[in-house]
Design a protein around this motif. Structure first.
Motif, PDB file in Angstrom:
ATOM      1  N   LEU A 128       0.797  -1.226   0.000  1.00 52.25           N
ATOM      2  CA  LEU A 128       0.000   0.000   0.000  1.00 52.25           C
ATOM      3  C   LEU A 128       0.832   1.281   0.000  1.00 52.25           C
ATOM      4  N   ASP A 129       2.141   1.165   0.167  1.00 49.57           N
ATOM      5  CA  ASP A 129       2.928   2.385   0.415  1.00 49.57           C
ATOM      6  C   ASP A 129       2.845   3.476  -0.652  1.00 49.57           C
ATOM      7  N   PRO A 130       2.681   3.165  -1.941  1.00 51.41           N
ATOM      8  CA  PRO A 130       2.585   4.293  -2.873  1.00 51.41           C
ATOM      9  C   PRO A 130       1.250   5.045  -2.755  1.00 51.41           C
ATOM     10  N   HIS A 136       3.234   3.999   4.721  1.00 54.98           N
ATOM     11  CA  HIS A 136       3.498   2.624   5.155  1.00 54.98           C
ATOM     12  C   HIS A 136       2.886   1.621   4.184  1.00 54.98           C
ATOM     13  N   ASP A 137       3.380   0.370   4.297  1.00 52.32           N
ATOM     14  CA  ASP A 137       2.881  -0.696   3.422  1.00 52.32           C
ATOM     15  C   ASP A 137       1.546  -1.245   3.918  1.00 52.32           C
ATOM     16  N   GLY A 138       1.152  -0.859   5.119  1.00 53.69           N
ATOM     17  CA  GLY A 138      -0.113  -1.325   5.669  1.00 53.69           C
ATOM     18  C   GLY A 138      -0.963  -0.162   6.149  1.00 53.69           C
ATOM     19  N   PRO A 171       4.088  -9.434  -3.687  1.00 51.41           N
ATOM     20  CA  PRO A 171       3.724  -8.836  -2.403  1.00 51.41           C
ATOM     21  C   PRO A 171       4.975  -8.404  -1.642  1.00 51.41           C
ATOM     22  N   SER A 172       5.083  -7.099  -1.400  1.00 46.40           N
ATOM     23  CA  SER A 172       6.310  -6.558  -0.804  1.00 46.40           C
ATOM     24  C   SER A 172       6.026  -5.926   0.547  1.00 46.40           C
ATOM     25  N   ASP A 173       4.889  -6.275   1.130  1.00 47.07           N
ATOM     26  CA  ASP A 173       4.382  -5.569   2.310  1.00 47.07           C
ATOM     27  C   ASP A 173       4.797  -6.202   3.635  1.00 47.07           C
ATOM     28  N   ALA A 201      11.762 -12.624   2.219  1.00 48.00           N
ATOM     29  CA  ALA A 201      12.749 -12.165   3.193  1.00 48.00           C
ATOM     30  C   ALA A 201      13.095 -10.729   2.842  1.00 48.00           C
ATOM     31  N   LYS A 202      12.240  -9.842   3.316  1.00 49.98           N
ATOM     32  CA  LYS A 202      12.454  -8.421   3.042  1.00 49.98           C
ATOM     33  C   LYS A 202      12.848  -7.730   4.335  1.00 49.98           C
ATOM     34  N   TYR A 203      14.017  -7.132   4.310  1.00 51.88           N
ATOM     35  CA  TYR A 203      14.592  -6.544   5.518  1.00 51.88           C
ATOM     36  C   TYR A 203      14.279  -5.054   5.618  1.00 51.88           C
ATOM     37  N   PHE A 211      14.521   4.670  -3.827  1.00 52.75           N
ATOM     38  CA  PHE A 211      13.222   4.168  -4.314  1.00 52.75           C
ATOM     39  C   PHE A 211      12.086   5.013  -3.735  1.00 52.75           C
ATOM     40  N   ARG A 212      12.188   5.313  -2.447  1.00 48.07           N
ATOM     41  CA  ARG A 212      11.108   6.090  -1.821  1.00 48.07           C
ATOM     42  C   ARG A 212      11.046   7.487  -2.427  1.00 48.07           C
ATOM     43  N   ASP A 213      12.196   8.031  -2.844  1.00 46.49           N
ATOM     44  CA  ASP A 213      12.167   9.289  -3.617  1.00 46.49           C
ATOM     45  C   ASP A 213      11.432   9.058  -4.925  1.00 46.49           C
ATOM     46  N   ASP A 224       9.490   4.222  10.904  1.00 46.11           N
ATOM     47  CA  ASP A 224      10.215   3.253  10.085  1.00 46.11           C
ATOM     48  C   ASP A 224       9.341   2.012   9.876  1.00 46.11           C
ATOM     49  N   LYS A 225       9.899   1.006   9.221  1.00 49.50           N
ATOM     50  CA  LYS A 225       9.097  -0.172   8.849  1.00 49.50           C
ATOM     51  C   LYS A 225       9.512  -1.406   9.653  1.00 49.50           C
ATOM     52  N   LYS A 226      10.127  -1.176  10.814  1.00 43.60           N
ATOM     53  CA  LYS A 226      10.734  -2.297  11.544  1.00 43.60           C
ATOM     54  C   LYS A 226       9.735  -3.230  12.208  1.00 43.60           C
ATOM     55  N   TYR A 228       7.303  -4.587  10.612  1.00 45.94           N
ATOM     56  CA  TYR A 228       6.891  -5.612   9.642  1.00 45.94           C
ATOM     57  C   TYR A 228       8.035  -6.111   8.763  1.00 45.94           C
ATOM     58  N   GLN A 229       8.971  -5.255   8.393  1.00 47.37           N
ATOM     59  CA  GLN A 229      10.120  -5.764   7.643  1.00 47.37           C
ATOM     60  C   GLN A 229      11.132  -6.357   8.635  1.00 47.37           C
ATOM     61  N   MET A 230      12.002  -7.246   8.124  1.00 54.81           N
ATOM     62  CA  MET A 230      12.843  -8.045   9.014  1.00 54.81           C
ATOM     63  C   MET A 230      14.052  -7.287   9.564  1.00 54.81           C
ATOM     64  N   VAL A 255      14.638 -12.336  -2.009  1.00 57.97           N
ATOM     65  CA  VAL A 255      15.393 -11.774  -0.893  1.00 57.97           C
ATOM     66  C   VAL A 255      15.685 -10.319  -1.245  1.00 57.97           C
ATOM     67  N   LYS A 256      15.543  -9.443  -0.267  1.00 56.31           N
ATOM     68  CA  LYS A 256      15.685  -8.014  -0.544  1.00 56.31           C
ATOM     69  C   LYS A 256      16.120  -7.284   0.717  1.00 56.31           C
ATOM     70  N   PRO A 257      17.108  -6.382   0.652  1.00 57.98           N
ATOM     71  CA  PRO A 257      17.988  -6.061  -0.466  1.00 57.98           C
ATOM     72  C   PRO A 257      18.806  -7.271  -0.940  1.00 57.98           C
ATOM     73  N   VAL A 281      18.548  -3.415  -4.794  1.00 53.52           N
ATOM     74  CA  VAL A 281      17.646  -2.292  -4.569  1.00 53.52           C
ATOM     75  C   VAL A 281      18.280  -0.950  -4.932  1.00 53.52           C
ATOM     76  N   SER A 282      17.450   0.067  -4.819  1.00 49.50           N
ATOM     77  CA  SER A 282      17.819   1.401  -5.282  1.00 49.50           C
ATOM     78  C   SER A 282      19.118   1.898  -4.652  1.00 49.50           C
ATOM     79  N   GLY A 283      19.316   1.671  -3.360  1.00 53.04           N
ATOM     80  CA  GLY A 283      20.524   2.171  -2.704  1.00 53.04           C
ATOM     81  C   GLY A 283      21.777   1.464  -3.206  1.00 53.04           C
ATOM     82  N   THR A 320      16.806  -5.547 -11.129  1.00 51.87           N
ATOM     83  CA  THR A 320      17.866  -4.548 -11.081  1.00 51.87           C
ATOM     84  C   THR A 320      17.562  -3.384 -12.019  1.00 51.87           C
ATOM     85  N   TYR A 321      17.876  -2.192 -11.533  1.00 49.58           N
ATOM     86  CA  TYR A 321      17.730  -0.997 -12.373  1.00 49.58           C
ATOM     87  C   TYR A 321      18.779  -0.985 -13.486  1.00 49.58           C
ATOM     88  N   PHE A 322      19.755  -1.866 -13.388  1.00 57.28           N
ATOM     89  CA  PHE A 322      20.779  -1.986 -14.435  1.00 57.28           C
ATOM     90  C   PHE A 322      20.333  -2.922 -15.562  1.00 57.28           C
TER      91      PHE A 322
HETATM   92  C1  PBG Z   1       7.423  -1.010  -1.225  1.00 52.63           C
HETATM   93  C2  PBG Z   1       8.688  -1.352  -1.899  1.00 52.63           C
HETATM   94  C3  PBG Z   1       9.936  -0.832  -1.574  1.00 52.63           C
HETATM   95  C4  PBG Z   1      10.817  -1.304  -2.525  1.00 52.63           C
HETATM   96  C5  PBG Z   1      10.092  -2.129  -3.397  1.00 52.63           C
HETATM   97  N1  PBG Z   1       8.782  -2.154  -2.981  1.00 52.63           N
HETATM   98  C6  PBG Z   1      10.347   0.142  -0.522  1.00 52.63           C
HETATM   99  C7  PBG Z   1      10.053  -0.087   0.883  1.00 52.63           C
HETATM  100  O1  PBG Z   1       9.738  -1.191   1.330  1.00 52.63           O
HETATM  101  O2  PBG Z   1      10.096   0.915   1.607  1.00 52.63           O
HETATM  102  C8  PBG Z   1      12.265  -0.931  -2.577  1.00 52.63           C
HETATM  103  C9  PBG Z   1      12.956  -1.089  -3.849  1.00 52.63           C
HETATM  104  C10 PBG Z   1      14.228  -0.356  -3.964  1.00 52.63           C
HETATM  105  O3  PBG Z   1      14.764   0.251  -3.014  1.00 52.63           O
HETATM  106  O4  PBG Z   1      14.759  -0.364  -5.087  1.00 52.63           O
HETATM  107  N2  PBG Z   1       6.694  -1.940  -0.611  1.00 52.63           N
END
Ligand code: PBG
Length: 335
Positions: A128-130, A136-138, A171-173, A201-203, A211-213, A224-226, A228-230, A255-257, A281-283, A320-322
């Motif tokens: 849901l974050d966008p 937040h994702d929820g 699902p990335s939530d 496994a999303k940390y 990405f958030r930008d 922060d997202k701590k 729900y994210q790992m 797995v992410k990042p 990921v973006s960073g 990957t953005y590459f």
């Molecule tokens: C949102 C989502 C995020 C990314 C992908 N889906 C960001 C977040 O969880 O805050 C990050 C991707 C990236 O940094 O390239 N649910």
């Protein structure tokens, strides 16, 4: 591992490193164009290509330009593109209802791209974050991210995305129970063929900043997202998350990042043997570009090495953005 090897000088490791063709011959893992998933940011308008300052070389594209990018990807042989929306802040609400609007950006973009480029896979994020005014994702109430209320929203988002023609849902939530809810919804609405690539496994990571930008969630995010994210100290927990998602009906896991978590990729692949992906990921992307732009590293070489590392760790593919640049290099195209 075979422990038998002749002692030096009968055995000389450098014999097999002597020439490019010999190194090619004995390379254990290789990156191919078909391993790549290309994330693309979408925005409103027409003919627009708007740079994202923190992601050099990455633009937010209007839907018409996204369709051109999809065509480019298909021509290169990139199997899947993943669409992410930059949502107008005026459309963000506490219930994130824009997430299941059939006319929202990603749903319109999916239909437009499917009509123009039928031979490319389209992946959409389920979260849901966008669309959430809290970033937040929820669903948030009194500062708490609500799990079960969020599942009901994710179910609606899932069905709208499937209806629009998405091939893979991601699902990335990190809510508990989401995969089961999504899989049941898909099965009972005639979308049995839609695949789920779970961000299992999303940390909670500092590497998501750019990405958030890009999706305009940074300003909105409170806290922060701590919850729900790992936690980045954990790997046994990652295996439990993967096991749960598979038992609920995930087809592929992620797995992410990526690069700071190659140990997790390797454990997931060796324990479960299922299609395993990593999100560079973006960073991670931004760091490689920034060092490259400063002349501190060879950007393309670092890019290829980083992506090759995912294959070595056991990943079947990488978001990957590459992706487009890598594909051109792998195909020996002039850049
Ligand atoms: C949102 C989502 C995020 C990314 C992908 N889906 C960001 C977040 O969880 O805050 C990050 C991707 C990236 O940094 O390239 N649910």
């Amino acid at each position: 591992m075979n422990p038998i090897h002749a002692p030096f000088p009968l055995s000389r490791s450098r014999r097999l490193r002597r020439t490019p063709w010999m190194r090619d011959l004995v390379r254990e893992t290789a990156l191919g164009v078909s391993d790549l998933i290309w994330p693309i940011f979408i925005r409103e308008g027409e003919g627009i290509r708007e740079p994202v300052a923190s992601l050099p070389g990455v633009d937010r594209l209007s839907i018409d330009n996204a369709a051109i990018a999809a065509e480019e990807a298909a021509t290169l042989g990139i199997p899947v593109i993943a669409l992410f929306p930059y949502t107008d802040p005026a459309k963000k609400t506490p219930d994130a209802a824009e997430a299941w609007n059939m006319e929202n950006l990603v749903n319109r973009a999916t239909r437009a791209i499917k009509a123009k480029v039928p031979d490319i896979g389209i992946m959409l994020d389920v979260a849901l974050d966008p669309y959430n005014s809290d970033g937040h994702d929820g669903i948030v109430r009194d500062g708490i991210i609500l799990n079960d209320e969020t599942l009901m929203a994710l179910e609606k988002q899932t069905l709208a995305q499937a209806e629009s023609g998405a091939d893979i849902l991601g699902p990335s939530d990190m809510m508990d129970g989401r995969i089961g809810i999504m899989r049941q919804a898909l099965e009972s609405h005639d979308f049995a063929d839609v695949a789920i690539m779970s961000y299992s496994a999303k940390y909670a990571s500092a590497f998501y900043g750019p990405f958030r930008d890009a999706v305009g969630a940074n300003g909105a995010l409170k806290g922060d997202k701590k919850t729900y994210q790992m936690d980045f100290g954990n790997t046994d927990e990652a295996l439990r998350e993967v096991a749960k998602d598979l038992s609920e009906g995930a087809d592929m896991v992620m797995v992410k990042p990526g690069m700071p978590y190659l140990d997790v990729c390797q454990r997931v692949k060796s324990e479960f043997g299922v299609p395993t992906f990593a999100y560079q990921v973006s960073g991670e992307y931004a760091m490689i570009c920034a060092a490259g732009q400063n002349g501190w590293i060879d950007q393309d070489a670092a890019m290829l090495e980083s992506l090759g590392a995912f294959k070595r760790a056991g990943c079947d593919g990488i978001l990957t953005y590459f992706a487009n640049r890598t594909a051109r290099i792998l195909l020996n195209e002039d850049l």
